[in-house]
Enzyme design. Structure first.
Site, PDB file in Angstrom:
ATOM      1  N   HIS A   1     -10.654  -7.243  -0.487  1.00  0.00           N
ATOM      2  CA  HIS A   1      -9.776  -6.787   0.582  1.00  0.00           C
ATOM      3  C   HIS A   1      -9.661  -7.928   1.652  1.00  0.00           C
ATOM      4  O   HIS A   1      -8.534  -8.103   2.174  1.00  0.00           O
ATOM      5  CB  HIS A   1     -10.346  -5.461   1.129  1.00  0.00           C
ATOM      6  CG  HIS A   1      -9.478  -4.933   2.264  1.00  0.00           C
ATOM      7  ND1 HIS A   1      -9.647  -5.290   3.510  1.00  0.00           N
ATOM      8  CD2 HIS A   1      -8.489  -4.006   2.087  1.00  0.00           C
ATOM      9  CE1 HIS A   1      -8.395  -4.859   4.133  1.00  0.00           C
ATOM     10  NE2 HIS A   1      -7.905  -3.976   3.594  1.00  0.00           N
TER      11      HIS A   1
ATOM     12  N   ARG B   1      -4.608   1.109  12.851  1.00  0.00           N
ATOM     13  CA  ARG B   1      -5.595   1.353  11.448  1.00  0.00           C
ATOM     14  C   ARG B   1      -6.299   2.652  11.674  1.00  0.00           C
ATOM     15  O   ARG B   1      -6.594   3.346  10.587  1.00  0.00           O
ATOM     16  CB  ARG B   1      -6.396  -0.006  11.645  1.00  0.00           C
ATOM     17  CG  ARG B   1      -7.274  -0.035  10.087  1.00  0.00           C
ATOM     18  CD  ARG B   1      -8.001  -1.178   9.991  1.00  0.00           C
ATOM     19  NE  ARG B   1      -9.150  -1.037  10.905  1.00  0.00           N
ATOM     20  CZ  ARG B   1     -10.370  -1.826  10.615  1.00  0.00           C
ATOM     21  NH1 ARG B   1     -10.339  -2.714   9.412  1.00  0.00           N
ATOM     22  NH2 ARG B   1     -11.330  -2.030  11.400  1.00  0.00           N
TER      23      ARG B   1
ATOM     24  N   HIS C   1      -6.212 -10.288   1.926  1.00  0.00           N
ATOM     25  CA  HIS C   1      -5.692 -10.264   3.220  1.00  0.00           C
ATOM     26  C   HIS C   1      -6.541 -11.237   3.968  1.00  0.00           C
ATOM     27  O   HIS C   1      -7.949 -11.454   3.969  1.00  0.00           O
ATOM     28  CB  HIS C   1      -6.278  -9.039   3.930  1.00  0.00           C
ATOM     29  CG  HIS C   1      -5.270  -7.735   3.551  1.00  0.00           C
ATOM     30  ND1 HIS C   1      -6.040  -6.821   3.008  1.00  0.00           N
ATOM     31  CD2 HIS C   1      -4.081  -7.275   3.545  1.00  0.00           C
ATOM     32  CE1 HIS C   1      -5.156  -5.726   2.942  1.00  0.00           C
ATOM     33  NE2 HIS C   1      -3.876  -6.193   2.913  1.00  0.00           N
TER      34      HIS C   1
ATOM     35  N   ASP D   1       4.366  -4.284   2.113  1.00  0.00           N
ATOM     36  CA  ASP D   1       2.850  -3.791   3.045  1.00  0.00           C
ATOM     37  C   ASP D   1       2.886  -2.555   3.228  1.00  0.00           C
ATOM     38  O   ASP D   1       2.523  -1.532   2.267  1.00  0.00           O
ATOM     39  CB  ASP D   1       2.783  -4.748   3.839  1.00  0.00           C
ATOM     40  CG  ASP D   1       1.294  -4.628   4.464  1.00  0.00           C
ATOM     41  OD1 ASP D   1       0.480  -3.790   4.136  1.00  0.00           O
ATOM     42  OD2 ASP D   1       0.987  -5.630   5.554  1.00  0.00           O
TER      43      ASP D   1
ATOM     44  N   HIS E   1       0.980  -1.272  -0.072  1.00  0.00           N
ATOM     45  CA  HIS E   1       0.029   0.117   0.020  1.00  0.00           C
ATOM     46  C   HIS E   1       1.007   1.076   0.089  1.00  0.00           C
ATOM     47  O   HIS E   1       1.223   1.720   1.273  1.00  0.00           O
ATOM     48  CB  HIS E   1      -0.937  -0.009   1.392  1.00  0.00           C
ATOM     49  CG  HIS E   1      -1.520  -1.414   1.541  1.00  0.00           C
ATOM     50  ND1 HIS E   1      -2.711  -1.399   0.695  1.00  0.00           N
ATOM     51  CD2 HIS E   1      -1.404  -2.439   2.423  1.00  0.00           C
ATOM     52  CE1 HIS E   1      -3.009  -2.901   1.382  1.00  0.00           C
ATOM     53  NE2 HIS E   1      -2.236  -3.165   2.321  1.00  0.00           N
TER      54      HIS E   1
ATOM     55  N   GLU F   1      -4.892 -12.007   9.688  1.00  0.00           N
ATOM     56  CA  GLU F   1      -3.669 -11.343   9.953  1.00  0.00           C
ATOM     57  C   GLU F   1      -3.551 -11.278  11.477  1.00  0.00           C
ATOM     58  O   GLU F   1      -2.622 -11.185  12.165  1.00  0.00           O
ATOM     59  CB  GLU F   1      -3.471 -10.191   9.394  1.00  0.00           C
ATOM     60  CG  GLU F   1      -2.454  -9.137   9.700  1.00  0.00           C
ATOM     61  CD  GLU F   1      -2.374  -7.795   9.118  1.00  0.00           C
ATOM     62  OE1 GLU F   1      -3.356  -7.508   8.395  1.00  0.00           O
ATOM     63  OE2 GLU F   1      -1.422  -7.329   9.076  1.00  0.00           O
TER      64      GLU F   1
ATOM     65  N   TYR G   1      -6.703   0.391  -2.851  1.00  0.00           N
ATOM     66  CA  TYR G   1      -8.019   0.389  -2.279  1.00  0.00           C
ATOM     67  C   TYR G   1      -8.492   2.068  -2.079  1.00  0.00           C
ATOM     68  O   TYR G   1      -9.616   2.220  -1.782  1.00  0.00           O
ATOM     69  CB  TYR G   1      -8.350  -0.076  -1.192  1.00  0.00           C
ATOM     70  CG  TYR G   1      -7.428  -0.018   0.099  1.00  0.00           C
ATOM     71  CD1 TYR G   1      -7.779   1.022   0.791  1.00  0.00           C
ATOM     72  CD2 TYR G   1      -6.510  -0.986   0.389  1.00  0.00           C
ATOM     73  CE1 TYR G   1      -6.790   1.383   1.975  1.00  0.00           C
ATOM     74  CE2 TYR G   1      -5.918  -0.566   1.624  1.00  0.00           C
ATOM     75  CZ  TYR G   1      -5.878   0.199   2.160  1.00  0.00           C
ATOM     76  OH  TYR G   1      -5.038   0.801   3.314  1.00  0.00           O
TER      77      TYR G   1
ATOM     78  N   HIS H   1      -0.528 -12.488   4.380  1.00  0.00           N
ATOM     79  CA  HIS H   1      -0.214 -12.636   5.774  1.00  0.00           C
ATOM     80  C   HIS H   1      -0.631 -14.118   6.144  1.00  0.00           C
ATOM     81  O   HIS H   1       0.372 -14.918   6.500  1.00  0.00           O
ATOM     82  CB  HIS H   1      -1.268 -11.969   6.897  1.00  0.00           C
ATOM     83  CG  HIS H   1      -0.904 -10.164   6.366  1.00  0.00           C
ATOM     84  ND1 HIS H   1       0.333  -9.575   6.260  1.00  0.00           N
ATOM     85  CD2 HIS H   1      -1.850  -9.299   5.874  1.00  0.00           C
ATOM     86  CE1 HIS H   1       0.221  -8.357   5.814  1.00  0.00           C
ATOM     87  NE2 HIS H   1      -1.167  -8.210   6.000  1.00  0.00           N
TER      88      HIS H   1
ATOM     89  N   GLN I   1       1.028   4.388   2.472  1.00  0.00           N
ATOM     90  CA  GLN I   1       1.479   4.310   3.886  1.00  0.00           C
ATOM     91  C   GLN I   1       3.111   4.539   4.006  1.00  0.00           C
ATOM     92  O   GLN I   1       3.275   4.752   5.041  1.00  0.00           O
ATOM     93  CB  GLN I   1       0.893   2.820   4.377  1.00  0.00           C
ATOM     94  CG  GLN I   1      -0.499   2.756   4.333  1.00  0.00           C
ATOM     95  CD  GLN I   1      -0.909   1.416   4.599  1.00  0.00           C
ATOM     96  OE1 GLN I   1      -0.104   0.406   5.212  1.00  0.00           O
ATOM     97  NE2 GLN I   1      -2.019   0.918   4.517  1.00  0.00           N
TER      98      GLN I   1
END
Ligand code: NGQ
Ligand code: ZN
Length: 458
Positions: A214, A89, A239, A327, A65, A242, A128, A276, A68
């Site tokens: 997702h 998050r 995902h 990630d 992502h 995780e 996303y 993950h 990030q």
């Protein structure tokens, strides 16, 4: 072996190269039209040859992502309650209150050049961020997808674009939260987004488009059933498992654990990459291995977020496939991910060289498995072989960490013993994009990134 009549644009010479048949010495690669068109071993260096050092095939980063990257180092303070994945998050959602197309593109370009500098020549971007900061659709629903493609073009990294379907806040079709407003689409809109992604990556060399539900939290079973058909020949990433809370919530909802549910209800096969898969029983990891799917391990992010440790050594020795992903991009590099992957297993098992096998050292086994799993999960074959894209990562073996090293010890010394910066140059589709450890467009991309951060952080 030489493919004729491809014109040769340039020749590169290396003291050693890791080929699909193992280590070769004194290797000359001929490059034409972005591909490897000739490979000679035992060749003397010619006056016109570029290169030097040890050549490795570029690895695919199976999970990113990119946006990030800009949060790295901003989420390490303690909040009023206990910090965990879920509080992180919330901070990530708040970070998305600002930042339009320009800012996302600038941040993404920085992450992408750092991936190249770290030895990744392809990125599977799990994308996303579809809507604007208010949660409204952009006039072009592929606005941000186009920005990611532009960043990949500017960086020169190969792109596997994975538009993400996201509709719910939790199991059982819960309505999305305010923090998730930038991610949401309906199925018709999503199908349109996937075709727009195909169109807009048409000009990028070697681009692949897949799809990404997702997570089982964000996608209902009915929605999940519709998504594989949209992937065409491309990969399907999700995902899964995780966090232990996800396992508990999934059991409360369905009676099954997340990976167990997925293996029972979804057509998981070699097209799938399970990101993950941290919390799995033996029956679950054996199930993944039997289907031939790839597990997308993101060791640095999983450590940073306190996710847990996937039983990688058992899985791998049972024939399981994995790739590595950066990630959250808190730190970016092939060697760093592989080192932490091995060390997490050593700490948990109180053993050494746990990912090695009888034929290969730890570093060699880690690297070649991540190369193969990465290629499968990103939907694009790699390797230093005639016909493959000329995606080449060159270790600068003049560094002291490589003194007296040859064969597998070169990979082991890079992964376990070298300081950062051992990657000297990187060739992507036959073009030198990293030289002396630095991306050729780093200055301009850094300037744009600094301006973007001034906007995003206010
Ligand atoms: C993501 N990241 O999509 O960026 C997620 C957080 C979620 C990781 N899982 C959001 N590492 O999983 O709900
Ligand atoms: Zn992720």
């Amino acid at each position: 072996m030489t493919l004729e009549p491809q014109p040769v644009d340039r020749t590169l010479w290396f003291e050693a190269a890791l080929t699909p048949d193992g280590w070769a010495r004194d290797v000359r690669l001929s490059v034409g039209g972005g591909r490897i068109v000739g490979l000679e071993t035992g060749a003397a260096r010619g006056a016109a040859d570029q290169g030097g050092g040890v050549a490795l095939p570029g690895v695919a980063n199976v999970h990113s992502h990119a946006f990030q990257r800009a949060m790295a180092g901003l989420t390490e303070a303690r909040g009023p309650s206990e910090d965990d994945f879920w509080t992180w998050r919330e901070l990530m959602y708040r970070f998305l209150d600002r930042g339009g197309p320009e800012e996302i593109e600038a941040i993404t370009a920085l992450a992408f050049i750092e991936m190249l500098e770290g030895g990744f020549t392809r990125v599977a971007e799990f994308h996303y961020l579809h809507n604007d900061p208010a949660g409204a659709a952009y006039a072009d629903r592929a606005e941000i997808a186009g920005r990611i493609a532009a960043a990949a073009q500017a960086a020169g990294i190969a792109l596997t674009l994975l538009p993400v379907f996201y509709a719910h806040a939790g199991f059982g079709g819960q309505p999305p939260s305010h923090g998730q407003r930038r991610f949401i689409s309906d199925l018709d809109g999503f199908a349109d987004l996937v075709s727009r992604c195909r169109a807009l990556t048409g000009d990028l060399s070697d681009a692949v488009v897949g799809v990404a539900p997702h997570s089982l939290r964000a996608v209902s079973p009915e929605e999940l059933a519709m998504l594989p058909a949209l992937a065409g020949d491309g990969p399907i990433h999700i995902h899964v498992a995780e966090q232990t809370k996800e396992v508990e919530d999934c059991r409360a909802w369905s009676g099954a654990r997340p990976v167990e549910w997925l293996l029972t209800h979804a057509p998981v096969d070699t097209r799938w990459c399970l990101i993950h898969a941290t919390h799995v029983t033996e029956a679950e990891w054996r199930g993944i291995a039997d289907r031939g799917a790839v597990v997308g391990l993101c060791p640095i992010t999983e450590a940073n977020l306190g996710d847990g440790v996937f039983p990688a050594a058992d899985y791998l020795h049972a024939g399981g496939r994995f790739g590595v992903g950066t990630d959250s991009n808190v730190q970016i590099g092939v060697a760093e991910e592989l080192r932490l992957l091995e060390y997490s297993q050593r700490l948990a098992r109180r053993g050494r060289a746990v990912m090695a096998d009888s034929a290969r050292s730890t570093g060699r086994a880690l690297f070649e498995r991540a190369l193969a799993g990465g290629a499968q999960a990103a939907g694009a074959a790699g390797g230093l072989a005639v016909g493959a894209p000329a995606d080449i990562v060159v270790l600068d073996t003049r560094g002291i960490a490589f003194a007296g090293r040859s064969g597998d010890a070169i990979l082991d010394s890079w992964i376990f013993g070298a300081p950062g910066g051992a990657v000297g140059s990187v060739w992507r589709a036959g073009r030198e994009v990293v030289r002396n450890g630095r991306h050729v467009a780093r200055d301009a991309i850094e300037d744009r990134y600094r301006r973007a951060l001034a906007t995003v952080l206010g």
